[in-house]
Motif scaffolding. Structure first.
Motif, short mmCIF file in Angstrom:
data_model
loop_
_atom_site.label_atom_id
_atom_site.label_comp_id
_atom_site.label_asym_id
_atom_site.label_seq_id
_atom_site.Cartn_x
_atom_site.Cartn_y
_atom_site.Cartn_z
N THR A 272 7.40 -46.16 105.58
CA THR A 272 6.13 -45.43 105.50
C THR A 272 6.24 -44.08 106.20
O THR A 272 5.33 -43.26 106.12
N GLU B 210 23.01 -52.52 114.61
CA GLU B 210 22.08 -52.33 113.49
C GLU B 210 22.76 -51.47 112.43
O GLU B 210 22.56 -50.25 112.36
N GLU C 192 2.73 -52.68 112.83
CA GLU C 192 3.31 -52.76 111.48
C GLU C 192 4.07 -51.53 111.04
O GLU C 192 4.96 -51.62 110.21
N ASN D 200 5.71 -47.40 112.05
CA ASN D 200 6.17 -46.52 113.10
C ASN D 200 5.04 -45.62 113.61
O ASN D 200 4.94 -45.35 114.81
N ARG E 85 19.54 -61.99 105.66
CA ARG E 85 19.01 -61.14 104.59
C ARG E 85 19.92 -61.18 103.37
O ARG E 85 19.48 -61.12 102.24
N LEU F 74 22.66 -49.92 109.22
CA LEU F 74 21.58 -49.65 108.27
C LEU F 74 22.17 -49.19 106.94
O LEU F 74 23.11 -48.38 106.92
N GLY G 88 15.50 -44.40 115.35
CA GLY G 88 14.05 -44.38 115.18
C GLY G 88 13.36 -43.90 116.45
O GLY G 88 12.33 -43.21 116.40
N THR H 177 18.57 -53.15 108.44
CA THR H 177 19.82 -53.69 108.98
C THR H 177 20.40 -54.77 108.08
O THR H 177 19.68 -55.67 107.64
N ARG I 294 15.98 -47.61 103.30
CA ARG I 294 15.07 -47.57 104.42
C ARG I 294 15.90 -48.02 105.60
O ARG I 294 16.89 -48.71 105.40
N ASN I 295 15.48 -47.70 106.81
CA ASN I 295 16.32 -48.11 107.96
C ASN I 295 16.36 -49.63 108.08
O ASN I 295 15.75 -50.22 108.95
N GLY J 68 8.53 -58.32 111.46
CA GLY J 68 9.44 -58.48 110.32
C GLY J 68 10.75 -57.75 110.48
O GLY J 68 11.46 -57.50 109.51
N THR J 69 11.09 -57.40 111.72
CA THR J 69 12.31 -56.63 111.95
C THR J 69 13.33 -57.42 112.78
O THR J 69 12.98 -58.41 113.44
N THR J 70 14.55 -56.95 112.76
CA THR J 70 15.58 -57.50 113.64
C THR J 70 15.21 -57.19 115.09
O THR J 70 15.61 -57.92 116.00
N1 LIG Z 1 16.55 -51.90 111.43
C1 LIG Z 1 15.54 -52.84 111.77
C2 LIG Z 1 14.21 -52.16 112.09
C3 LIG Z 1 13.69 -51.38 110.94
C4 LIG Z 1 12.32 -50.78 111.16
O1 LIG Z 1 11.33 -51.27 110.62
N2 LIG Z 1 12.24 -49.70 111.89
C5 LIG Z 1 10.98 -49.04 112.08
C6 LIG Z 1 11.06 -48.11 113.26
S1 LIG Z 1 12.14 -46.76 113.05
C7 LIG Z 1 10.60 -48.31 110.81
O2 LIG Z 1 11.41 -48.14 109.94
N3 LIG Z 1 9.41 -47.87 110.66
C8 LIG Z 1 9.02 -47.17 109.49
C9 LIG Z 1 7.72 -47.66 108.99
O3 LIG Z 1 6.95 -48.12 109.81
O4 LIG Z 1 7.46 -47.59 107.80
C10 LIG Z 1 15.37 -53.85 110.66
O5 LIG Z 1 15.94 -53.67 109.59
O6 LIG Z 1 14.65 -54.84 110.84
#
Ligand SMILES: N[C@@H](CCC(=O)N[C@@H](CS)C(=O)NCC(=O)O)C(=O)O
Length: 333
Positions: free
Chosen positions: A35, A217, A170, A172, A103, A219, A193, A98, A95-96, A146-148
């Protein structure tokens, strides 16, 4: 010549009828992104998605459709991303995210490579005077569901016998505002991040990243299991950008290199020799299009997240293997 190539390419892919076929038919790539994370995925003044993650979507569109603008973006959160991909709503996720065992084997997703080697870190306000994650006993921690990140945090604090209060969020953007408003003492996520988010705070210098990196991680982009032809396209698009950096090919010199090079690997990659694109069901100049329209790995890295951007991430582990990092693509032959 071109006509014959296209006909053959069509025969190959219609036999397998996977996402590659669908994408060609509809004329765009449906790409899942986050997002929004500064440098990684953001909208420019015209409202178009840009950044390190959309660059992967654009590169795939250039490879398959010859036009990097043929992408439809779908935003996903940490919690929704896998369902959105598995349901077929999107063709790929960039998307970032992992690459993990569960998964891959349980969620039945296929990571095609790694485009950023990362690890989980912690950001705290400087004024708290905290010097190490081990001093965080009793802290409230903003953490995306829902993240690592969630799982690593629980492991790490348990292993070190320290307690914390999770503040689940939910997105960033929500983490940023919660952290700024003091709803949590600490923000933990991938270190990239954190650097990205810190750069958007009113006074980035008032916040520090603690020295501990508590996880691996890796990615990278992913597709669905059982969609191997499409997986190959996404995998080799990413590899082509890495190989281009290794070979010194960039968006600026790819035209002249295409004309003048004697390097056999450059010729194979750019379509000047052999039918390497056709093997994958694409035109032979697919990688030329990627490099010309999107750039090599380093161009994308430096434009959006590199040392000279507000995000300021040095290449570190993400340098090429020939330059002290671990970024390594298999040979193009
Ligand atoms: N790499 C981790 C964390 C990924 C994650 O959700 N990071 C956040 C913080 S950088 C993010 O992408 N946020 C973007 C968003 O909220 O859409 C995973 O795959 O679970």
């Amino acid at each position: 010549m071109l006509g014959a190539g296209t006909a053959l390419a069509f025969t190959i892919t219609s036999a397998t009828a996977g996402t590659l076929d669908d994408v060609r038919k509809k004329g765009y790539v449906d790409c899942g992104i986050s997002t929004g994370v500064a440098g990684f995925a953001f909208t420019d003044d015209k409202g178009n998605w840009q950044g390190f993650d959309p660059a992967v979507c654009k590169a795939v569109a250039a490879a398959v459709l010859g036009d990097s603008s043929k992408v439809k973006y779908t935003t996903t959160t940490g919690k929704t991303r896998f369902t959105v991909l598995r349901s077929g709503e999107i063709d790929m996720l960039a998307r970032n995210t992992t690459w993990t065992y569960v998964r891959d084997v349980d969620l039945k997703l296929e990571f095609v490579g790694v485009n950023y080697y990362d690890g989980q870190g912690f950001m705290v306000p400087k004024k708290l005077g905290v010097k190490s994650a081990k001093e965080l006993d009793g802290a409230s921690v903003c953490i995306q569901t829902g993240t690592t990140t969630e799982l690593n945090l629980a492991d790490y604090f348990r292993a070190n016998g320290i307690k914390y209060e999770p503040v689940p969020i939910e997105t960033n953007a929500e983490a940023r505002s919660g952290y700024l408003a003091g709803r949590c003492d600490v923000y933990t996520t991938d270190a990239s991040g954190l650097a990205a988010t810190r750069s958007t705070l009113p006074n980035p210098g008032d916040h520090v990243l603690l020295p501990e990196i508590i996880s691996k991680e890796p990615l990278g982009p992913l597709v669905r299991h059982g969609d191997s032809e499409w997986g190959d396209v996404v995998r080799w698009t990413l590899n082509a950008m890495i190989i281009a950096e290794e070979l010194g090919l960039s968006s600026a010199n790819v035209d002249s290199m295409k004309m003048s090079t004697n390097n056999p690997e450059v010729k194979r990659l750019l379509g000047g020799e052999g039918d390497y694109g056709m093997m994958m069901g694409l035109n032979n100049d697919w990688a030329y299009k990627v490099i010309k329209q999107v750039g090599n790995y380093s161009e994308v890295y430096e434009a959006f997240i590199g040392a000279n951007t507000p995000i300021g991430l040095p290449r570190g582990l993400n340098a090429l293997w020939t330059k002290g990092g671990i970024l390594y693509a298999p040979p193009f032959r």
